[in-house]
Design an enzyme around this catalytic site. Structure first.
Site, mmCIF file in Angstrom:
data_model
loop_
_atom_site.group_PDB
_atom_site.id
_atom_site.type_symbol
_atom_site.label_atom_id
_atom_site.label_comp_id
_atom_site.label_asym_id
_atom_site.label_seq_id
_atom_site.Cartn_x
_atom_site.Cartn_y
_atom_site.Cartn_z
ATOM 1 N N ASP A 59 0.718 -1.102 -0.063
ATOM 2 C CA ASP A 59 0.169 -0.018 -0.164
ATOM 3 C C ASP A 59 0.962 1.391 -0.046
ATOM 4 O O ASP A 59 2.077 1.249 0.481
ATOM 5 C CB ASP A 59 -0.966 -0.146 1.182
ATOM 6 C CG ASP A 59 -1.852 1.115 1.306
ATOM 7 O OD1 ASP A 59 -2.559 1.459 0.432
ATOM 8 O OD2 ASP A 59 -1.588 1.891 2.543
ATOM 9 N N ASP A 78 0.145 5.024 1.151
ATOM 10 C CA ASP A 78 -0.157 5.988 2.154
ATOM 11 C C ASP A 78 -0.511 5.210 3.460
ATOM 12 O O ASP A 78 -1.130 4.448 3.377
ATOM 13 C CB ASP A 78 -1.299 6.965 1.836
ATOM 14 C CG ASP A 78 -1.165 7.651 0.608
ATOM 15 O OD1 ASP A 78 -0.193 8.183 0.347
ATOM 16 O OD2 ASP A 78 -2.194 7.943 -0.139
#
Length: 193
Positions: A9, A11
């Site tokens: 991922d 952020d």
């Protein structure tokens, strides 16, 4: 021949979680991000970034900001002798914005579209792969494609782990403080460290 991947991922996992990154100058990689990606590269696994960026659909920033941020990511990785094998973004939202960004797509995590696209394009073995993220949706997308899931306590991860995980129907396959620790533990367990 297919190989495993570590899907990351963006952020809260690869970079600081600040809410919507509406300007490239606000984006900050975690200090361990380059080392983590380099380890994935050295192990011969695919390093793949998968991220939802619905701020485009919501009109918070133009698509060009995504491209600027990812150019920064690639430059920082290259400077540290690391690289992403793939970078996949969902800019859609099912109920906000206007077409083409407003749509109920298959690529918005936890739906599997981004990972399935990466599997096809990069010839990946999803059953041997991992998804590392700071939210339950990152874990869910892993399980939706038969991969394993690691929760990191960076970003939203600590709150997810302490406040929500006890009610999840399935627990993470691994919990780590941050991406580098997760990568080290995954590769060590697989005999690739």
């Amino acid at each position: 021949m297919s190989r495993p991947a570590i899907f990351m991922d963006r952020d809260g996992t690869l970079s600081h979680e600040i809410g919507y990154v509406n300007h490239a100058s606000r984006f900050r990689l975690f200090p361990w991000a380059v080392d983590a990606v380099r380890l994935v590269n050295q192990a011969g696994w695919a390093a793949v970034l998968v991220t939802n960026q619905a701020g485009v659909a919501r009109g918070y920033f133009p698509e060009s900001v995504i491209h600027e941020v990812h150019a920064h990511v690639n430059a920082a990785l290259q400077a540290g002798d690391a690289r992403l094998d793939g970078l996949y973004v969902c800019m859609h939202h099912p109920s906000a914005g206007a077409p083409p960004y407003r749509q109920d797509c298959d690529c918005r995590k936890p739906r599997p579209g981004l990972l399935l696209q990466a599997q096809r394009e990069l010839h990946l073995d999803l059953a041997r792969s991992w998804v590392v993220g700071d939210r339950h949706g990152d874990l869910q997308v892993a399980w939706n494609v038969g991969a394993r899931a690691a929760l990191v306590k960076s970003g939203y991860g600590l709150g997810e782990w302490e406040h929500h995980a006890p009610r999840w129907p399935r627990q993470p396959d691994l919990v780590a403080e941050h991406l580098l620790e997760a990568v080290e533990r995954i590769l060590f367990a697989e005999g690739r460290a």
